[in-house]
Design an enzyme around this catalytic site. Structure first.
Site, PDB file in Angstrom:
ATOM      1  CB  SER A 292      -0.950   0.003   1.196  1.00  0.00           C
ATOM      2  OG  SER A 292      -0.240  -0.253   2.369  1.00  0.00           O
TER       3      SER A 292
ATOM      4  CG  HIS B  67      -3.250  -1.062  -2.888  1.00  0.00           C
ATOM      5  ND1 HIS B  67      -3.575   0.252  -2.677  1.00  0.00           N
ATOM      6  CD2 HIS B  67      -3.149  -1.635  -1.667  1.00  0.00           C
ATOM      7  CE1 HIS B  67      -3.675   0.460  -1.371  1.00  0.00           C
ATOM      8  NE2 HIS B  67      -3.421  -0.659  -0.748  1.00  0.00           N
TER       9      HIS B  67
ATOM     10  CD  GLU C 256      -5.159   2.464  -5.358  1.00  0.00           C
ATOM     11  OE1 GLU C 256      -5.656   3.575  -5.158  1.00  0.00           O
ATOM     12  OE2 GLU C 256      -4.149   2.068  -4.756  1.00  0.00           O
TER      13      GLU C 256
ATOM     14  CG  ASN D  44      -3.832   4.563   1.101  1.00  0.00           C
ATOM     15  OD1 ASN D  44      -4.940   4.645   1.643  1.00  0.00           O
ATOM     16  ND2 ASN D  44      -3.111   3.466   1.121  1.00  0.00           N
TER      17      ASN D  44
END
Ligand code: NAI
Length: 506
Positions: free
Chosen positions: A121, A142, A154, A192
């Site tokens: 991540s 991800h 992702e 994120n």
């Protein structure tokens, strides 16, 4: 139908590896579970099978699919047992050196055609791939926790990743029932990175003494429609997870001010106030329920002063109509009388600056946030300046609460709570587009599915007006002199000509 990857190896069978293994087997692949700790792999197999039993019991999964999925799940006692895999997904400890060493070993076991993927991540895909013999077949894949429920993944291309590798992973993600989004290899990828504004801007507001945690949570839920306020959300994710992400993205972007973390979370993390899981975070939890102090009731005001509204207010005609509906005595002169409650509704500017620039009496001046149309919000937010008299503050509070709508009164700041947080979200999202990290469309999908915001960040910007968001940021930059409010060129251009933020350039 044959899945794009017939045999899939999962390395690391903790929280994430288990979830990925579950959906891979459900998608029809043969799945091999490998973990440095053999007991962990055995436990994972048991827990995935138990999960399927539970789903069947609840009627959420077909018995045949559960039985077939179980037959497709096997333990791989040694790494060599992954030799015939056509995809290996890694979900081990988040350490670059350990991941690099694992993939080097894997390359000696699998064929040169096997696609290799990491669920990292926060580490760079390019950095993990450096040193591989075939970096072109390596990509980021991800997932989010819990994998079966978080329907987005992702797919991240490193500098040497082949487009075909990403394409195959994208197809496979769909086959697993997930929505793939394509991202360039940049810190935080999409979700994120896009999620940096919500918590950090809210923390910054608290650090300025403008409003407390619970007030900020109430405002963002009632005005914008977030399911959880930023502090409720941080309590849920826990600070040992969210604070390191804030630090990591900030450091990896060489201390870009937009991502600056807060000393508040650093201190609370050090003190062990992590959130729900430790029983205390921003809120205290008793039997799983957050202990929230009652809101201050609207004051009783015997004699309501007349009200004068600045001609430079945002949504001025709507504000005048609202005051009329609330039964206010509205003054229509060019300037307020000596007794009038003076209302201003700036975008980005603080109430103090507006009072000074418009030559209003600060003692009688109160601000109201009119970024969002009053009818579509469940709460009104007022702001005082340091000189505002208590009787004027109370009069404004009582007046705007007359129809029973909730009212919060906060201290003066450039931009109200909603303006600041929404502008920060839209600005970071715009910068993601500016950097070409992903397409605007994938950004919206990733944020909707990965963060659960009421709207994608660009759609949010469009709803409240790109020009208004731009005005908030420009004015906040003036008030604070802080580069974190510098508008992204992507937003600046679109906001300046009033273009949709979702507009794709030819
Ligand atoms: P975890 O700690 O639950 O599981 C990691 C597993 O990997 C353990 O079973 C451990 O024995 C095994 N392991 C460690 N080193 C190994 C090695 N060298 N070879 C083989 N197995 C090894 O970790 P979790 O939470 O599942 O995270 C795994 C990866 O997924 C990390 O890269 C993390 O950053 C990423 N991630 C985690 C998310 C989360 O919410 N937990 C969300 C998205 C990504």
């Amino acid at each position: 139908m044959r899945p794009p990857f017939k045999t899939v190896g999962i390395v690391g069978t903790g929280a994430m590896g288990r979830g990925i293994a579950q959906i891979a087997a459900q998608a029809g692949s043969q799945v091999r579970l490998f973990d440095a700790n053999a007991v962990a792999a055995e436990k994972a197999l048991e827990s995935i099978c138990a999960q399927w039993d539970k789903l069947v019991e609840k009627g959420r999964m077909d018995t045949v699919l559960a039985t077939e999925s179980k037959s497709r799940l096997l333990l791989a006692p040694a790494m060599e047992d992954l030799a015939d895999c056509d995809l290996v997904i890694e979900a081990i400890v988040e350490l670059l050196a350990v991941k690099k060493s694992l993939f080097s070993s894997l390359e000696t076991v699998v064929s040169s055609q096997t696609v290799l993927a990491s669920n990292t991540s926060s580490l760079s895909i390019t950095a993990i791939a450096a040193g591989l013999k075939h970096p072109e077949r390596f990509a980021g894949f991800h997932f989010f926790n819990p994998v079966p429920l978080m329907k987005v993944v992702e797919v991240i291309a490193g500098l040497r990743t082949d487009a075909g590798t990403c394409h195959a992973l994208t197809e496979y993600a769909r086959r697993m029932g997930h929505t793939p989004v394509l991202a360039q290899d940049t810190p935080g990828f999409i979700v994120n990175h896009a999620g940096r504004a919500y918590g950090t801007e809210a923390l910054r507001i608290v650090s300025e003494g403008i409003a407390d945690f619970a007030t900020i949570d109430r405002i963002l839920k009632d005005q914008v429609g977030f399911k959880l306020g930023p502090f409720e959300l941080m309590d849920l994710t826990a600070l040992d997870v969210s604070h390191p992400v804030m630090e990591s993205v900030y450091r990896q972007y060489y201390e870009e001010p937009r991502y600056r973390p807060s000393v508040i979370t650093a201190q609370r993390l050090a003190g062990g106030l992590l959130g729900r899981k430790t029983g205390e975070g921003f809120y205290r939890y008793v039997d799983g329920a957050a202990q929230v102090a009652e809101e201050v009731a609207a004051p009783a005001v015997a004699e309501m002063p007349p009200v004068w509204v600045s001609p430079r207010s945002a949504r001025r005609s709507e504000l005048l109509q609202l005051l009329k509906n609330l039964g206010a005595h509205i003054e229509t002169g060019a300037s307020p009388s000596m007794t009038a409650l003076t209302l201003v509704a700036p975008l980005g500017f603080d109430i103090t600056t507006v009072a000074v620039v418009e030559r209003l009496d600060p003692a009688r001046t109160v601000g109201i946030d009119m970024l969002i149309d009053d009818e579509s919000t469940k709460r009104r937010v007022l702001a005082t300046n340091p000189a505002t008299r208590v009787d004027m503050r109370d009069a404004a509070h009582a007046l705007f609460a007359r129809d029973g709508k909730a009212v919060s009164v906060i201290r003066d700041s450039g931009g109200f709570v909603t303006q600041r947080v929404v502008a920060a979200i839209v600005n970071i999202a715009s910068d993601i587009c500016q950097q070409g990290i992903c397409s605007p469309k994938d950004l919206e999908i990733a944020v909707n599915l990965g963060l659960g915001y009421p709207l994608g960040p660009l759609a949010m910007g469009n709803l409240y007006g790109p020009t208004n968001i731009l005005e908030v940021l420009f004015n906040m930059q003036t008030v604070y002199g802080d580069p974190r409010y510098r508008p992204s060129p992507w937003l600046r251009r679109r906001g300046a000509i009033g273009l949709s933020l979702l507009h794709q350039e030819e």
